[in-house]
Motif scaffolding. Structure first.
Motif: not given
Length: 163
Positions: A8-9, A24-27
């Motif tokens: 997640p992070e 976060s992994i998405d960012e």
């Protein structure tokens, strides 16, 4: 790499620039896509895991180039073996020593080996005496790395070129 990272992070760093910190992994993926680079997991065991935004293809290319350069700079040592026997004549010794001297002048290492057959094993000292007759003929251009040593059915002596 990229979508295979399942946490997640992450702590995100940019290759040759600043650190984004814990995001976060998405960012991190968005930032990598924005820059047109890859997101690579560097330290998976860290808390939180560390990822780096970099051009992975370029990185792999540079690593291969470094390894190729290291292989090119390695020195391969050639070892030439000169086989002798206990009952060898002086003329034959001179002929074999002539070849050994050529090898030493070319920078190659020379291994002198006396094979002991049958009853010659009863007196292995004879093999050492043959090697000690050879040594004065090569000592001016070589260094005895290993003294004459009895190993199995052989007496071996290892000579390397002088620096």
């Amino acid at each position: 790499m990229n979508d295979d990272i399942r946490v997640p992070e992450v702590r995100c760093n940019i290759d040759g620039a600043e650190s984004l910190g814990v995001v976060s992994i998405d960012e991190a993926r968005e930032k990598a896509n924005e820059m047109g680079l890859d997101l690579v997991l560097i330290a998976p065991d860290a808390k939180p895991p560390v990822v780096k935004i970099m051009d992975y293809g370029k990185f792999k290319y540079q690593e291969e180039k470094k390894q190729k350069e290291q292989r090119k700079n390695q020195v391969k040592i050639d070892v030439k073996e000169i086989k002798l026997s206990v009952k060898i004549a002086d003329n034959d010794i001179k002929y074999k020593v002539k070849h050994a001297r050529e090898f030493l002048e070319q920078g190659k290492h020379v291994k002198f080996r006396v094979f002991l057959r049958g009853r010659e094993m009863a007196n292995p000292q004879a093999g050492k005496e043959v090697l000690l007759r050879v040594w004065p003929m090569v000592e001016d251009i070589g260094v005895m790395e290993k003294e004459p040593k009895f190993e199995g059915r052989y007496y071996n002596m290892y000579v390397v070129p002088q620096k």
